[in-house]
Design a protein around this motif. Sequence first.
Motif, mmCIF file in Angstrom:
data_model
loop_
_atom_site.group_PDB
_atom_site.id
_atom_site.type_symbol
_atom_site.label_atom_id
_atom_site.label_comp_id
_atom_site.label_asym_id
_atom_site.label_seq_id
_atom_site.Cartn_x
_atom_site.Cartn_y
_atom_site.Cartn_z
ATOM 1 N N LEU A 131 0.827 -1.203 0.000
ATOM 2 C CA LEU A 131 0.000 0.000 0.000
ATOM 3 C C LEU A 131 0.866 1.259 0.000
ATOM 4 O O LEU A 131 0.540 2.243 -0.667
ATOM 5 C CB LEU A 131 -0.931 0.007 1.214
ATOM 6 N N ASP A 132 1.969 1.217 0.733
ATOM 7 C CA ASP A 132 2.869 2.371 0.791
ATOM 8 C C ASP A 132 3.578 2.632 -0.537
ATOM 9 O O ASP A 132 4.039 3.739 -0.775
ATOM 10 C CB ASP A 132 3.902 2.189 1.909
ATOM 11 N N THR A 133 3.677 1.623 -1.371
ATOM 12 C CA THR A 133 4.357 1.796 -2.658
ATOM 13 C C THR A 133 3.399 1.978 -3.820
ATOM 14 O O THR A 133 3.833 2.173 -4.960
ATOM 15 C CB THR A 133 5.265 0.582 -2.968
ATOM 16 N N CYS A 134 2.096 1.940 -3.560
ATOM 17 C CA CYS A 134 1.091 2.048 -4.615
ATOM 18 C C CYS A 134 1.105 3.449 -5.229
ATOM 19 O O CYS A 134 0.991 4.442 -4.505
ATOM 20 C CB CYS A 134 -0.294 1.739 -4.050
ATOM 21 N N PRO A 135 1.266 3.547 -6.548
ATOM 22 C CA PRO A 135 1.297 4.864 -7.184
ATOM 23 C C PRO A 135 -0.077 5.542 -7.247
ATOM 24 O O PRO A 135 -0.160 6.754 -7.393
ATOM 25 C CB PRO A 135 1.821 4.581 -8.594
ATOM 26 N N ALA A 136 -1.152 4.784 -7.094
ATOM 27 C CA ALA A 136 -2.498 5.360 -7.114
ATOM 28 C C ALA A 136 -2.829 5.965 -5.753
ATOM 29 O O ALA A 136 -2.248 5.605 -4.737
ATOM 30 C CB ALA A 136 -3.520 4.288 -7.469
ATOM 31 N N THR A 137 -3.776 6.876 -5.741
ATOM 32 C CA THR A 137 -4.237 7.478 -4.493
ATOM 33 C C THR A 137 -5.183 6.512 -3.799
ATOM 34 O O THR A 137 -6.124 6.009 -4.400
ATOM 35 C CB THR A 137 -4.974 8.801 -4.776
ATOM 36 N N ILE A 138 -4.910 6.263 -2.539
ATOM 37 C CA ILE A 138 -5.761 5.388 -1.738
ATOM 38 C C ILE A 138 -6.609 6.280 -0.848
ATOM 39 O O ILE A 138 -6.086 7.132 -0.129
ATOM 40 C CB ILE A 138 -4.910 4.404 -0.909
ATOM 41 N N ASN A 139 -7.918 6.085 -0.894
ATOM 42 C CA ASN A 139 -8.843 6.979 -0.192
ATOM 43 C C ASN A 139 -9.217 6.510 1.204
ATOM 44 O O ASN A 139 -10.292 6.818 1.688
ATOM 45 C CB ASN A 139 -10.117 7.158 -1.030
ATOM 46 N N VAL A 140 -8.331 5.761 1.842
ATOM 47 C CA VAL A 140 -8.574 5.281 3.193
ATOM 48 C C VAL A 140 -7.230 5.214 3.904
ATOM 49 O O VAL A 140 -6.183 5.099 3.246
ATOM 50 C CB VAL A 140 -9.279 3.904 3.176
ATOM 51 N N ASP A 141 -7.245 5.321 5.208
ATOM 52 C CA ASP A 141 -6.015 5.219 5.986
ATOM 53 C C ASP A 141 -5.319 3.893 5.694
ATOM 54 O O ASP A 141 -5.912 2.817 5.864
ATOM 55 C CB ASP A 141 -6.348 5.335 7.473
ATOM 56 N N ALA A 142 -4.073 3.960 5.249
ATOM 57 C CA ALA A 142 -3.334 2.758 4.857
ATOM 58 C C ALA A 142 -3.138 1.796 6.025
ATOM 59 O O ALA A 142 -3.150 0.577 5.835
ATOM 60 C CB ALA A 142 -1.980 3.140 4.257
ATOM 61 N N LEU A 185 -14.802 -0.487 7.469
ATOM 62 C CA LEU A 185 -16.083 0.070 7.023
ATOM 63 C C LEU A 185 -16.261 1.503 7.520
ATOM 64 O O LEU A 185 -16.716 2.374 6.772
ATOM 65 C CB LEU A 185 -17.239 -0.801 7.506
ATOM 66 N N ALA A 186 -15.908 1.737 8.765
ATOM 67 C CA ALA A 186 -16.039 3.082 9.342
ATOM 68 C C ALA A 186 -15.086 4.073 8.673
ATOM 69 O O ALA A 186 -15.399 5.266 8.574
ATOM 70 C CB ALA A 186 -15.767 3.035 10.847
ATOM 71 N N ALA A 187 -13.955 3.587 8.197
ATOM 72 C CA ALA A 187 -12.950 4.465 7.590
ATOM 73 C C ALA A 187 -13.205 4.745 6.110
ATOM 74 O O ALA A 187 -12.666 5.709 5.570
ATOM 75 C CB ALA A 187 -11.557 3.857 7.764
ATOM 76 N N LEU A 188 -13.989 3.899 5.449
ATOM 77 C CA LEU A 188 -14.235 4.065 4.015
ATOM 78 C C LEU A 188 -15.107 5.287 3.746
ATOM 79 O O LEU A 188 -16.040 5.564 4.483
ATOM 80 C CB LEU A 188 -14.907 2.823 3.433
#
Length: 134
Positions: free
Chosen positions: A8-19, A130-133
Amino acid sequence: MSYARQLLDTCPATINVDAGVLATAIDALSDCAQACIADVDADLSEQNLTEMVTCIRLCLDCADVCTASIGVTSRQASYDARVTRPLLEACAAICKSCGDECERHAQMHEHCRVCEQACRRCEQACRELLAALK
């Protein structure tokens, strides 16, 4: 650090939730699926197999739902709330059911106690995700 978090830390896309929350859920899903599969194997070795039928069925369902959830939650670049939310809700529900059933056998069977703990941890991690999404 888990592989889920590293990836997740190396993913080039934006992640919309706390990693951290996402990685914890992915790790809990993986652990729960593995625990359920191992518990089924141990259940099948018990003397009174008829007492273990419900546990076996719930563990198989739980392992399948957790495995599907790992795939869906690991692909955050194509996150679709219409798929992810119901799957995580189903996962939390089956983890609760499986954990409850394993708890019934935990005093007699150590493998059920371990599986129950994995199910409880996974249920909580799914609820936190679920709460973080968004």
